[in-house]
Design an enzyme around this catalytic site. Sequence first.
Site, PDB file in Angstrom:
ATOM      1  N   ASP A  68       0.811  -1.208   0.000  1.00 44.79           N
ATOM      2  CA  ASP A  68       0.000   0.000   0.000  1.00 44.79           C
ATOM      3  C   ASP A  68       0.852   1.269   0.000  1.00 44.79           C
ATOM      4  O   ASP A  68       0.536   2.236  -0.689  1.00 44.79           O
ATOM      5  CB  ASP A  68      -0.914   0.017   1.233  1.00 44.79           C
ATOM      6  CG  ASP A  68      -2.292  -0.563   0.926  1.00 44.79           C
ATOM      7  OD1 ASP A  68      -2.551  -0.870  -0.253  1.00 44.79           O
ATOM      8  OD2 ASP A  68      -3.093  -0.699   1.857  1.00 44.79           O
ATOM      9  N   GLY A  69       1.933   1.268   0.774  1.00 51.35           N
ATOM     10  CA  GLY A  69       2.776   2.456   0.856  1.00 51.35           C
ATOM     11  C   GLY A  69       3.392   2.805  -0.482  1.00 51.35           C
ATOM     12  O   GLY A  69       3.411   3.967  -0.895  1.00 51.35           O
ATOM     13  N   ASN A 140      -4.621  10.614   0.973  1.00 55.45           N
ATOM     14  CA  ASN A 140      -5.021   9.945   2.209  1.00 55.45           C
ATOM     15  C   ASN A 140      -5.582  10.908   3.250  1.00 55.45           C
ATOM     16  O   ASN A 140      -6.757  10.862   3.573  1.00 55.45           O
ATOM     17  CB  ASN A 140      -3.834   9.188   2.812  1.00 55.45           C
ATOM     18  CG  ASN A 140      -3.865   7.708   2.507  1.00 55.45           C
ATOM     19  OD1 ASN A 140      -4.733   7.229   1.793  1.00 55.45           O
ATOM     20  ND2 ASN A 140      -2.903   6.976   3.042  1.00 55.45           N
ATOM     21  N   ASP A 141      -4.702  11.775   3.773  1.00 56.65           N
ATOM     22  CA  ASP A 141      -5.157  12.589   4.899  1.00 56.65           C
ATOM     23  C   ASP A 141      -4.293  13.817   5.138  1.00 56.65           C
ATOM     24  O   ASP A 141      -3.192  13.951   4.598  1.00 56.65           O
ATOM     25  CB  ASP A 141      -5.218  11.751   6.179  1.00 56.65           C
ATOM     26  CG  ASP A 141      -3.936  10.976   6.463  1.00 56.65           C
ATOM     27  OD1 ASP A 141      -2.847  11.536   6.281  1.00 56.65           O
ATOM     28  OD2 ASP A 141      -4.020   9.808   6.876  1.00 56.65           O
ATOM     29  N   ASP A 170      -4.573  15.736  20.853  1.00 50.67           N
ATOM     30  CA  ASP A 170      -3.206  15.677  20.333  1.00 50.67           C
ATOM     31  C   ASP A 170      -3.155  16.197  18.903  1.00 50.67           C
ATOM     32  O   ASP A 170      -2.122  16.674  18.441  1.00 50.67           O
ATOM     33  CB  ASP A 170      -2.687  14.240  20.368  1.00 50.67           C
ATOM     34  CG  ASP A 170      -2.290  13.808  21.773  1.00 50.67           C
ATOM     35  OD1 ASP A 170      -2.531  14.580  22.723  1.00 50.67           O
ATOM     36  OD2 ASP A 170      -1.750  12.699  21.921  1.00 50.67           O
ATOM     37  N   TYR A 183      -4.580   6.093   8.794  1.00 51.12           N
ATOM     38  CA  TYR A 183      -4.383   6.681  10.123  1.00 51.12           C
ATOM     39  C   TYR A 183      -5.717   6.978  10.805  1.00 51.12           C
ATOM     40  O   TYR A 183      -5.889   6.768  12.005  1.00 51.12           O
ATOM     41  CB  TYR A 183      -3.561   7.960   9.969  1.00 51.12           C
ATOM     42  CG  TYR A 183      -3.122   8.630  11.255  1.00 51.12           C
ATOM     43  CD1 TYR A 183      -3.128   7.965  12.479  1.00 51.12           C
ATOM     44  CD2 TYR A 183      -2.657   9.949  11.236  1.00 51.12           C
ATOM     45  CE1 TYR A 183      -2.709   8.588  13.643  1.00 51.12           C
ATOM     46  CE2 TYR A 183      -2.236  10.582  12.396  1.00 51.12           C
ATOM     47  CZ  TYR A 183      -2.266   9.900  13.591  1.00 51.12           C
ATOM     48  OH  TYR A 183      -1.860  10.531  14.737  1.00 51.12           O
ATOM     49  N   LEU A 185      -8.538   5.395  10.619  1.00 49.60           N
ATOM     50  CA  LEU A 185      -9.094   4.169  11.187  1.00 49.60           C
ATOM     51  C   LEU A 185      -8.409   3.825  12.502  1.00 49.60           C
ATOM     52  O   LEU A 185      -9.058   3.443  13.483  1.00 49.60           O
ATOM     53  CB  LEU A 185      -8.948   3.023  10.195  1.00 49.60           C
ATOM     54  CG  LEU A 185      -9.412   1.644  10.658  1.00 49.60           C
ATOM     55  CD1 LEU A 185     -10.905   1.654  10.964  1.00 49.60           C
ATOM     56  CD2 LEU A 185      -9.101   0.587   9.600  1.00 49.60           C
TER      57      LEU A 185
END
Length: 284
Positions: A68-69, A140-141, A170, A183, A185
């Site tokens: 995936d990465g 992604n994010d 945080d 991340y 999830l």
Amino acid sequence: MKILIMPNLKLQNAAECARRVISILLEEGLTPAVDTVTADALGPTGAETGRLIDLFQACDIVAAIGGDGTIFHCAVDAVRYNKPILGINSGRLGFLAQMEAGDLSLLSNLKTKNYIISARMLLEVKVHRRGGDEVRYALNDVVLSRSHLGRIIDMEVSCDSSVVGVYRADGIIFSTPTGSTAYSLSAGGPIIDPGLECIVMTPTCPHSLNNRSVVFAPLKTIEVRSTMPGKHEKLFVVVDGANLEPVDQGESVTIGKSQKVSRFISFQEQDFYQTLKEKLRSRG
């Protein structure tokens, strides 16, 4: 048709998989161009070298071989050059892979263009600075936090100018449906079908039991600013795991749906829920 092949040679079986891919493409009369994925070649700045720029501009399709990465980082660069990407999994089961190493015979469909291209939503991230806006794109994010892990920060979140709330946590993750299984999830966010379009906000380690994930409609514009006192208390922005950038007091970040999309090639309809079941089982 020219296919740029990017295997992650740090992963076991990726080299052998790449050799088989090249062999099949040559048999089909297609033109493979190879560039190995290294630490320097991954990430949002990965395609900045002259050789990679030439390869991306000249190719018709990007084939990423790895996990995936690998597929994710190659996809980020493929967006920049408006190229579709084919993710080939040579390791463990991944959400982004469109085919497994055992299905390479399907590559013959590239010659006849017998494949499906699906679009994945991207986030457009704008850092509003006194000297002008800076724009980034996320598959992604986007993560907003302090520079030091484990130290809380207060952030005000607004949606289309209406205050959603002030979050003490945080950090906060804003993810696409694609990034909802990453991340977000792990931080307790919901799993979103990648065929949908929305923006998921998930606080990380919130200091309140009332802080839960929020799912925004895709055309909403979300603004985040730090409410921490003191000019040295800065908010930091991380886009797709890179580009740790400070946001000074008085500056803000807006997040919304991008007009750009990431395009993924597949040879058959993907069963997201079957993949999800198997992936979560492997995590357990």
